[in-house]
Design a protein around this motif. Structure first.
Motif, PDB file in Angstrom:
ATOM      1  N   ARG A  39       0.842  -1.191   0.000  1.00 43.50           N
ATOM      2  CA  ARG A  39       0.000   0.000   0.000  1.00 43.50           C
ATOM      3  C   ARG A  39       0.881   1.246   0.000  1.00 43.50           C
ATOM      4  NH1 ARG A  39      -4.010   2.564   4.609  1.00 43.50           N
ATOM      5  NH2 ARG A  39      -4.791   4.227   3.277  1.00 43.50           N
ATOM      6  N   PRO A  40       0.649   2.213  -0.904  1.00 45.16           N
ATOM      7  CA  PRO A  40       1.499   3.404  -0.941  1.00 45.16           C
ATOM      8  C   PRO A  40       1.240   4.333   0.240  1.00 45.16           C
ATOM      9  CG  PRO A  40      -0.264   3.587  -2.557  1.00 45.16           C
ATOM     10  CD  PRO A  40      -0.332   2.186  -2.010  1.00 45.16           C
ATOM     11  N   ALA A  41       2.312   4.903   0.761  1.00 45.02           N
ATOM     12  CA  ALA A  41       2.242   5.842   1.872  1.00 45.02           C
ATOM     13  C   ALA A  41       3.305   6.912   1.672  1.00 45.02           C
ATOM     14  CB  ALA A  41       2.446   5.116   3.199  1.00 45.02           C
ATOM     15  N   ALA A  42       3.189   7.985   2.445  1.00 50.02           N
ATOM     16  CA  ALA A  42       4.170   9.067   2.375  1.00 50.02           C
ATOM     17  C   ALA A  42       4.401   9.615   3.776  1.00 50.02           C
ATOM     18  CB  ALA A  42       3.698  10.180   1.447  1.00 50.02           C
ATOM     19  N   VAL A  43       5.629  10.050   4.040  1.00 48.28           N
ATOM     20  CA  VAL A  43       5.950  10.708   5.298  1.00 48.28           C
ATOM     21  C   VAL A  43       6.674  12.011   4.996  1.00 48.28           C
ATOM     22  CG1 VAL A  43       6.107   8.560   6.617  1.00 48.28           C
ATOM     23  CG2 VAL A  43       8.170   9.520   5.579  1.00 48.28           C
ATOM     24  N   LEU A  44       6.652  12.920   5.957  1.00 51.24           N
ATOM     25  CA  LEU A  44       7.330  14.201   5.819  1.00 51.24           C
ATOM     26  C   LEU A  44       8.574  14.225   6.702  1.00 51.24           C
ATOM     27  CD1 LEU A  44       6.933  17.023   4.402  1.00 51.24           C
ATOM     28  CD2 LEU A  44       6.226  17.827   6.667  1.00 51.24           C
ATOM     29  N   VAL A  45       9.737  14.338   6.062  1.00 46.54           N
ATOM     30  CA  VAL A  45      10.990  14.526   6.781  1.00 46.54           C
ATOM     31  C   VAL A  45      11.202  16.038   6.857  1.00 46.54           C
ATOM     32  CG1 VAL A  45      13.444  13.968   6.883  1.00 46.54           C
ATOM     33  CG2 VAL A  45      11.839  12.363   5.811  1.00 46.54           C
ATOM     34  N   ALA A  46      10.718  16.636   7.943  1.00 52.45           N
ATOM     35  CA  ALA A  46      10.691  18.094   8.070  1.00 52.45           C
ATOM     36  C   ALA A  46      11.952  18.585   8.771  1.00 52.45           C
ATOM     37  CB  ALA A  46       9.445  18.530   8.841  1.00 52.45           C
ATOM     38  N   LEU A  47      12.658  19.496   8.134  1.00 54.23           N
ATOM     39  CA  LEU A  47      13.905  20.055   8.649  1.00 54.23           C
ATOM     40  C   LEU A  47      13.655  21.482   9.131  1.00 54.23           C
ATOM     41  CD1 LEU A  47      16.158  18.837   5.714  1.00 54.23           C
ATOM     42  CD2 LEU A  47      15.736  17.678   7.894  1.00 54.23           C
ATOM     43  N   VAL A  48      14.062  21.745  10.355  1.00 55.78           N
ATOM     44  CA  VAL A  48      13.806  23.040  10.984  1.00 55.78           C
ATOM     45  C   VAL A  48      15.141  23.725  11.246  1.00 55.78           C
ATOM     46  CG1 VAL A  48      12.645  24.222  12.873  1.00 55.78           C
ATOM     47  CG2 VAL A  48      11.801  21.987  12.115  1.00 55.78           C
ATOM     48  N   ALA A  88       1.462  15.764  -1.664  1.00 57.08           N
ATOM     49  CA  ALA A  88       0.135  16.139  -1.172  1.00 57.08           C
ATOM     50  C   ALA A  88      -0.262  15.275   0.018  1.00 57.08           C
ATOM     51  CB  ALA A  88      -0.894  16.015  -2.290  1.00 57.08           C
ATOM     52  N   ALA A  89       0.033  13.984  -0.047  1.00 57.30           N
ATOM     53  CA  ALA A  89      -0.315  13.088   1.058  1.00 57.30           C
ATOM     54  C   ALA A  89       0.473  13.429   2.316  1.00 57.30           C
ATOM     55  CB  ALA A  89      -0.051  11.644   0.651  1.00 57.30           C
ATOM     56  N   ALA A  90       1.768  13.689   2.161  1.00 52.29           N
ATOM     57  CA  ALA A  90       2.602  14.017   3.318  1.00 52.29           C
ATOM     58  C   ALA A  90       2.147  15.318   3.975  1.00 52.29           C
ATOM     59  CB  ALA A  90       4.064  14.115   2.897  1.00 52.29           C
ATOM     60  N   LEU A  91       1.795  16.316   3.165  1.00 53.84           N
ATOM     61  CA  LEU A  91       1.327  17.588   3.714  1.00 53.84           C
ATOM     62  C   LEU A  91      -0.021  17.425   4.414  1.00 53.84           C
ATOM     63  CD1 LEU A  91       2.255  20.027   0.801  1.00 53.84           C
ATOM     64  CD2 LEU A  91       3.410  19.787   3.004  1.00 53.84           C
ATOM     65  N   ARG A  92      -0.915  16.647   3.799  1.00 51.62           N
ATOM     66  CA  ARG A  92      -2.236  16.428   4.403  1.00 51.62           C
ATOM     67  C   ARG A  92      -2.093  15.711   5.744  1.00 51.62           C
ATOM     68  NH1 ARG A  92      -4.741  12.004   4.703  1.00 51.62           N
ATOM     69  NH2 ARG A  92      -3.618  11.025   2.962  1.00 51.62           N
ATOM     70  N   ILE A 100       0.100  21.391  11.469  1.00 50.90           N
ATOM     71  CA  ILE A 100       0.978  22.343  10.784  1.00 50.90           C
ATOM     72  C   ILE A 100       0.400  22.657   9.410  1.00 50.90           C
ATOM     73  CG2 ILE A 100       3.270  22.692   9.796  1.00 50.90           C
ATOM     74  CD1 ILE A 100       4.389  20.977  12.073  1.00 50.90           C
ATOM     75  N   ALA A 101       0.204  23.940   9.129  1.00 51.80           N
ATOM     76  CA  ALA A 101      -0.383  24.366   7.856  1.00 51.80           C
ATOM     77  C   ALA A 101       0.577  24.122   6.698  1.00 51.80           C
ATOM     78  CB  ALA A 101      -0.740  25.845   7.921  1.00 51.80           C
ATOM     79  N   HIS A 102       0.003  23.836   5.529  1.00 49.64           N
ATOM     80  CA  HIS A 102       0.805  23.569   4.336  1.00 49.64           C
ATOM     81  C   HIS A 102       1.738  24.726   4.022  1.00 49.64           C
ATOM     82  CE1 HIS A 102      -2.552  20.671   2.735  1.00 49.64           C
ATOM     83  NE2 HIS A 102      -2.163  20.397   3.953  1.00 49.64           N
ATOM     84  N   VAL A 125       9.183  12.435   1.854  1.00 44.42           N
ATOM     85  CA  VAL A 125       9.246  13.773   1.264  1.00 44.42           C
ATOM     86  C   VAL A 125      10.073  14.648   2.196  1.00 44.42           C
ATOM     87  CG1 VAL A 125       7.896  15.784   0.540  1.00 44.42           C
ATOM     88  CG2 VAL A 125       6.978  13.472   0.193  1.00 44.42           C
ATOM     89  N   VAL A 126      11.127  15.255   1.667  1.00 44.14           N
ATOM     90  CA  VAL A 126      12.024  16.075   2.481  1.00 44.14           C
ATOM     91  C   VAL A 126      11.663  17.540   2.273  1.00 44.14           C
ATOM     92  CG1 VAL A 126      14.419  16.558   3.081  1.00 44.14           C
ATOM     93  CG2 VAL A 126      13.801  14.326   2.119  1.00 44.14           C
ATOM     94  N   ALA A 127      11.559  18.286   3.382  1.00 33.75           N
ATOM     95  CA  ALA A 127      11.079  19.660   3.290  1.00 33.75           C
ATOM     96  C   ALA A 127      11.694  20.532   4.373  1.00 33.75           C
ATOM     97  CB  ALA A 127       9.554  19.695   3.425  1.00 33.75           C
ATOM     98  N   GLU A 128      11.710  21.829   4.116  1.00 35.60           N
ATOM     99  CA  GLU A 128      12.029  22.803   5.159  1.00 35.60           C
ATOM    100  C   GLU A 128      10.733  23.191   5.864  1.00 35.60           C
ATOM    101  OE1 GLU A 128      14.877  26.047   4.235  1.00 35.60           O
ATOM    102  OE2 GLU A 128      14.847  25.197   2.203  1.00 35.60           O
ATOM    103  N   LEU A 129      10.809  23.318   7.175  1.00 34.07           N
ATOM    104  CA  LEU A 129       9.656  23.709   7.975  1.00 34.07           C
ATOM    105  C   LEU A 129       9.964  25.039   8.664  1.00 34.07           C
ATOM    106  CD1 LEU A 129       6.916  23.246   9.376  1.00 34.07           C
ATOM    107  CD2 LEU A 129       8.107  21.790  11.036  1.00 34.07           C
TER     108      LEU A 129
END
Length: 202
Positions: A39-48, A88-92, A100-102, A125-129
């Motif tokens: 089953r596909p899934a997504a996570v957010l690797v948020a860097l602060v 989109a899945a990781a943000l949702r 945390i807002a998109h 999904v790697v992102a800046e927060l």
């Protein structure tokens, strides 16, 4: 001066090159679960970016959850039909779990897919927060939101390996013990993937 964030941007897959299954650990998981579809899934690797250092965001699940209760993880979950993609899945999921807002999240890349023993294939999904975020965790799912300095994971002495038996077969799992918390399993493996990519980037 090149910062750790700059190196991370070069180390990950860019947004225009999303990963596709199977996961980089498919052979190991297939030995346990076979080749059935995951089953596909997504996570957010948020860097602060803090004044002191770059940090990584984690959640600790509530104990009463049927799956992964009490474990430490990245925000995330299954990709739903309404999600346009893994971002989109990781943000949702991050908004639903942590509040945390998109608009405070700036995705910039991916890690390779990772398969879990619970039958998911996860796209990190790697992102800046934005460091001014305020966490409002859903108490039904998340007991705590906390950060760990990225440098902690770059210190090889903080990585531990342990062998366990799963369905009668030996498996090696990774662990990062941090201030009384144990970041292990799929989350630790995805962190290790990020560390290895970073180490390979000059």
């Amino acid at each position: 001066m090149t910062t750790l964030t700059d190196r991370l941007r070069r180390a990950v897959r860019p947004l225009d090159d999303p990963p596709t299954p199977p996961g980089w650990n498919h052979a190991e998981i297939a030995d346990v679960l076979g080749d059935d579809a995951r089953r596909p899934a997504a996570v957010l690797v948020a860097l602060v970016e803090r004044a002191s250092a770059l940090h990584v965001l984690f959640t600790q699940r509530t104990e009463q959850l049927a799956q992964h209760g009490g474990q430490i993880s990245f925000p995330g979950g299954g990709i739903e039909a309404a999600d346009t993609d893994a971002v989109a899945a990781a943000l949702r999921e991050t908004h639903e779990e942590v509040g945390i807002a998109h608009a405070l999240v700036r995705p910039f890349g991916y890690l390779d897919c990772f398969e879990t023993i619970s039958g998911y294939v996860v796209t990190p999904v790697v992102a800046e927060l934005d460091p001014g975020y305020i966490a409002l965790p859903d108490p039904r799912e998340v007991a705590e939101v906390f950060e760990v300095p990225m440098e902690f994971f770059l210190d090889a002495g903080n990585l531990h390996r342990r062998r366990i038996q799963w369905r009668g077969r030996p498996r090696e799992i990774f662990e990062f013990p941090f201030q009384g918390k144990n970041i292990w399993g799929a989350t630790a493996a995805m962190l290790l993937s990020l560390v290895r990519r970073l180490e390979a980037t000059s």
